[in-house]
Write a protein that holds these residues in place. Structure first.
Motif, mmCIF file in Angstrom:
data_model
loop_
_atom_site.group_PDB
_atom_site.id
_atom_site.type_symbol
_atom_site.label_atom_id
_atom_site.label_comp_id
_atom_site.label_asym_id
_atom_site.label_seq_id
_atom_site.Cartn_x
_atom_site.Cartn_y
_atom_site.Cartn_z
ATOM 1 N N ILE A 162 -1.504 35.807 33.762
ATOM 2 C CA ILE A 162 -1.237 35.863 35.547
ATOM 3 C C ILE A 162 0.358 36.230 35.741
ATOM 4 O O ILE A 162 1.198 35.582 35.953
ATOM 5 N N ALA B 245 -8.609 26.893 24.551
ATOM 6 C CA ALA B 245 -9.493 26.070 23.001
ATOM 7 C C ALA B 245 -9.760 26.530 22.400
ATOM 8 O O ALA B 245 -10.662 26.405 21.850
ATOM 9 N N ARG C 284 -7.800 22.964 19.691
ATOM 10 C CA ARG C 284 -7.942 21.717 20.626
ATOM 11 C C ARG C 284 -6.383 21.214 21.466
ATOM 12 O O ARG C 284 -5.636 21.575 21.347
ATOM 13 N N ARG C 285 -7.067 20.705 22.608
ATOM 14 C CA ARG C 285 -5.636 20.784 24.551
ATOM 15 C C ARG C 285 -4.426 20.129 23.127
ATOM 16 O O ARG C 285 -3.266 20.445 23.837
ATOM 17 N N VAL D 73 -4.808 36.052 40.811
ATOM 18 C CA VAL D 73 -4.972 34.634 39.949
ATOM 19 C C VAL D 73 -6.314 34.945 40.014
ATOM 20 O O VAL D 73 -7.588 34.828 39.213
ATOM 21 N N PRO D 74 -7.635 35.738 41.124
ATOM 22 C CA PRO D 74 -8.082 36.193 41.050
ATOM 23 C C PRO D 74 -9.496 36.759 40.577
ATOM 24 O O PRO D 74 -10.368 36.660 39.523
ATOM 25 N N LEU E 4 -8.930 34.568 36.943
ATOM 26 C CA LEU E 4 -10.398 33.576 36.935
ATOM 27 C C LEU E 4 -11.231 34.328 36.409
ATOM 28 O O LEU E 4 -12.929 33.256 35.708
ATOM 29 N N PRO F 221 -14.959 28.366 32.783
ATOM 30 C CA PRO F 221 -14.472 27.245 33.434
ATOM 31 C C PRO F 221 -15.500 26.383 32.317
ATOM 32 O O PRO F 221 -15.550 25.102 32.301
ATOM 33 N N LEU F 222 -16.486 26.438 32.187
ATOM 34 C CA LEU F 222 -17.225 25.290 30.652
ATOM 35 C C LEU F 222 -16.089 24.816 29.584
ATOM 36 O O LEU F 222 -16.236 24.249 29.197
ATOM 37 N N ARG F 223 -15.105 25.843 29.616
ATOM 38 C CA ARG F 223 -14.302 26.073 28.503
ATOM 39 C C ARG F 223 -13.038 24.874 28.086
ATOM 40 O O ARG F 223 -12.915 25.100 30.337
ATOM 41 N N PRO F 224 -12.526 23.672 28.230
ATOM 42 C CA PRO F 224 -11.322 23.456 28.754
ATOM 43 C C PRO F 224 -9.921 24.436 28.999
ATOM 44 O O PRO F 224 -9.790 24.893 28.065
ATOM 45 N N LEU F 225 -9.497 24.600 30.084
ATOM 46 C CA LEU F 225 -8.945 25.474 30.452
ATOM 47 C C LEU F 225 -7.072 24.604 29.970
ATOM 48 O O LEU F 225 -7.171 23.384 31.279
ATOM 49 N N THR F 226 -6.047 24.871 30.351
ATOM 50 C CA THR F 226 -5.057 24.898 30.627
ATOM 51 C C THR F 226 -4.045 25.748 31.318
ATOM 52 O O THR F 226 -4.187 26.775 30.179
ATOM 53 N N PHE F 227 -4.056 25.787 32.339
ATOM 54 C CA PHE F 227 -2.422 26.624 33.083
ATOM 55 C C PHE F 227 -1.663 26.237 32.607
ATOM 56 O O PHE F 227 -0.815 25.056 33.572
ATOM 57 N N ILE F 228 -0.227 27.937 32.182
ATOM 58 C CA ILE F 228 1.257 26.529 31.578
ATOM 59 C C ILE F 228 1.531 27.884 32.479
ATOM 60 O O ILE F 228 1.762 28.670 32.624
#
Lengths: 192, 472
Positions: free
Chosen positions: A109, A119, A125-126, A148-149, A152, A157-164
């Protein structure tokens, strides 16, 4: 006595909240920022940013002599010689003792200087991007969403997400940002 | 019913607590510095966004929609989480929620749990309840750790140790960790990293709160900075998340509003360092057991109140604390609750749900009604209006005070011109009590008035008398 679920739902019903009107959405859903803004904002959060055309060459420069976690699915030519590549299965201790981890990403973003991991292939994996103290993330220019929109929309959203957004930090001492707590203390972003 | 642990047992009323806090010059200095820093940074983070007001309006509307459709959205969330391998529990109050967490700990043979900072678990007094049940909860957020190691209480929603400066934190760490460390924030952060590392790697059960839950996908969202959240959400085998029933958003798309509003309002960042999103259980990645506890604990009672319910829109950013002139001077602990500041002054009494509770009933008065809180609130909670609404409730609950009796007597007197003039003549006699044009002490029941303010001495002659003599 009714069970908790029934009783809470009954209480909600009894509160009789009138339906709300339609939700206005007059904010910007798209942005103008591109890769340059992304690079600037990632750097703002004290991540190290490089624009690179030759990814393997840069990786050689950064990683040779180190023990680096390589999640499944990275391009073969990124696994350059002279690096000890650690592959799954890896225990928590293995990850804790690695020098770093190399991944790609799912999206980025520009507005906020954020990379997002889901992932997927090349990320793993996380825990892989959490325990090593050093994270190298390769971002393709076409993965950079302006806002951001827009980002997204590209994510599942069904996957494990990590915003860094930059390396691990805290604002807990006198409300000033200090980099480096539990997550990777060095984040290096390669834009290609 | 057991008392709601959202307020601390035995806390003095706000004016009494504030009096003590105001005498603490170190506290005021720490708070002035910290809130001053964050106010300036928030203002510039918000100024970057030309569509900030539009985002606030959307945030407000989405949350209002949620509050009007909880009956549909909560079962929808439950179904989505269950379909993805999670287990959903419902808890009417703190006691019930604590019992569920303790039972889950025992089922997993856990005597220790790692915790991500969470207002919901602070509200229900989870740590104390677990401790009584033989389970030790380790706070992993830096500020929560400072509070826990200092045997202290939180004083801010986002930064519970905001009342501590770096040298006080250094002293706590040296004493409790048995280490030698400087007071440089970077060194203090490093000390916390080393102290918690092994706990993260070995603890089997984690407890978290939730910033948001997406009803249509079952996804739970946690925003954080340090990576302690990621540790807790990723490494243990079992994850227990406690969330208030109002934390929902209807759809994944709605998050685009809150992921813009929350970081800028809270830590004044474009985006916080880490945001985790997970949906049920992902095979091979993260905890393989996921429990979600949906907590009421006074929320449905607030939902009934057409004015007060807007407090349930709160996303716990703490912007209202940072701009509040009262909070800046009294600090958070004066509010006697895990929710201090302007939002605490309207949320806490509603969760307690008993305006006969003197401490809770004193909170709506912890404000000058200046309105700065409403201006910065990312979901446009009209805190001043709720404050005055709750003040009215507090007065009603108090029943007939000497002041209200006096007001009723005044009303009777004003209704009739003759009565009014007689009363004026009688009142003029009060001049005999005045010194320098002021009366500082009246006999009862007037003493109820003059105990806190002076009364100007009445004139010798009323306007009516003067008019009759000169113009009549």
């Amino acid at each position: 006595m009714a069970d908790a679920r029934t009783e809470i739902l009954n209480r909600i019903r009894a509160a009789k909240v009138a339906p709300a009107g339609p939700t206005p959405r007059d904010y910007r859903r798209t942005g103008e920022g591109g890769v340059e803004l992304f690079a600037e904002r990632v750097a703002d959060y004290r991540a190290i940013v490089h624009a690179v055309s030759d990814v393997p060459a840069k990786l050689r420069e950064l990683l040779v002599g180190k023990r680096i976690v390589a999640p499944a699915g990275l391009p073969a030519d990124w696994l350059v010689d002279g690096v000890e590549w650690l592959t799954e299965p890896l225990s928590t201790e293995d990850l804790d003792q690695a020098d770093g981890v190399l991944t790609n990403c799912a999206a980025a973003i520009a507005d906020t200087g954020t990379i997002v991991l889901d992932a997927g292939a090349g990320q793993g994996r996380r825990a892989l991007t959490l325990l090593p103290d050093y994270h190298v993330c390769v971002v393709r220019t076409d993965q950079v969403a302006a806002s951001v929109p827009e980002a997204l929309e590209r994510l599942d959203p069904l996957r494990p997400l990590t915003f860094i957004s930059g390396p691990s930090a805290t604002s807990d001492i006198e409300l000033n940002r200090v980099e480096g707590v539990h997550g990777p203390r060095t984040l290096e972003v390669l834009i290609t | 019913m057991a008392r709601n642990p959202v307020t601390w047992l035995g806390s003095p009323t706000f004016p009494n607590a504030a009096r003590t806090a105001l005498a603490d010059t170190q506290l005021r200095q720490n708070l002035r510095k910290a809130t001053g820093t964050i106010r300036a940074r928030r203002a510039s983070a918000v100024a970057e966004m030309p569509d900030w007001e539009a985002l606030r309006l959307s945030g407000e509307a989405i949350k209002n929609d949620v509050l009007s459709r909880l009956e549909v959205l909560l079962p929808q969330l439950e179904e989505a989480v269950t379909a993805r391998g999670g287990t959903v529990h419902w808890a009417r109050d703190a006691e019930e929620a604590n019992a569920i967490v303790l039972r889950l700990c025992r089922e997993n043979d856990a005597t220790e749990v790692v915790k991500v900072k969470s207002m919901a678990t602070a509200e229900i007094g989870l740590n104390e309840a677990l401790e009584e049940g033989g389970v030790h909860a380790i706070e992993t957020d830096l500020a929560e750790l400072i509070v826990q190691l200092g045997d202290d209480r939180p004083s801010h929603i986002l930064v519970p140790a905001i009342h501590r400066n770096r040298s006080e934190i250094r002293e706590i760490f040296q004493r409790r960790m048995g280490i030698s460390v400087s007071d440089e924030p970077a060194d203090l952060a490093e000390a916390a990293r080393l102290y918690l590392r092994q706990k993260f790697l070995t603890t089997k059960v984690a407890v978290s709160g939730a910033n948001f839950a997406v009803a249509d996908t079952g996804s739970i969202v946690v925003l954080e900075s340090e990576g302690n959240g990621r540790m807790c959400l990723t490494l243990p085998d079992t994850l227990i998340t406690v969330m208030g029933i109002e934390k929902l958003v209807p759809t994944w798309q709605d998050l685009e509003v809150f992921l813009q509003l929350l970081p800028r309002s809270s830590t004044a960042e474009r985006m916080n360092p880490y945001t985790s999103v997970w949906t049920g259980v992902t095979p091979g990645d993260g905890p393989q057991q996921f429990h979600l506890i949906l907590l009421d604990n006074g929320r449905t009672a607030s939902l009934k109140d057409t004015v007060g319910r807007q407090a349930l829109r709160c996303i716990r950013c703490s912007a209202c604390l940072n701009v509040c002139p009262v909070y800046e001077r009294t600090g958070g602990q004066s509010y006697g609750s895990v929710y201090p500041g302007p939002i605490g002054a309207i949320l806490t009494p509603q969760l307690v749900g008993d305006m006969h509770d003197k401490q809770a009933a004193s909170l709506p008065y912890a404000s000058s009604l200046c309105g700065a809180c409403f201006e910065v609130c990312p979901v446009r909670i009209d805190i001043p209006s709720v404050l005055t609404h709750l003040r009215a409730e507090a007065v009603t609950a108090k029943g007939r005070s000497p002041e209200s009796v006096a007001m009723a007597a005044a009303a009777w007197m004003f209704r009739d011109a003759k009565r009014y003039e007689r009363a004026q003549k009688l009142g003029a006699l009060a001049r005999l009590l005045a010194r320098n044009g002021k009366i500082t002490s009246l006999p009862w029941p007037g003493s109820k008035w003059t105990s806190s303010r002076d009364v100007p001495a009445p004139p010798a002659e009323s306007f009516r008398e003067w008019w009759r003599k000169n113009r009549g």
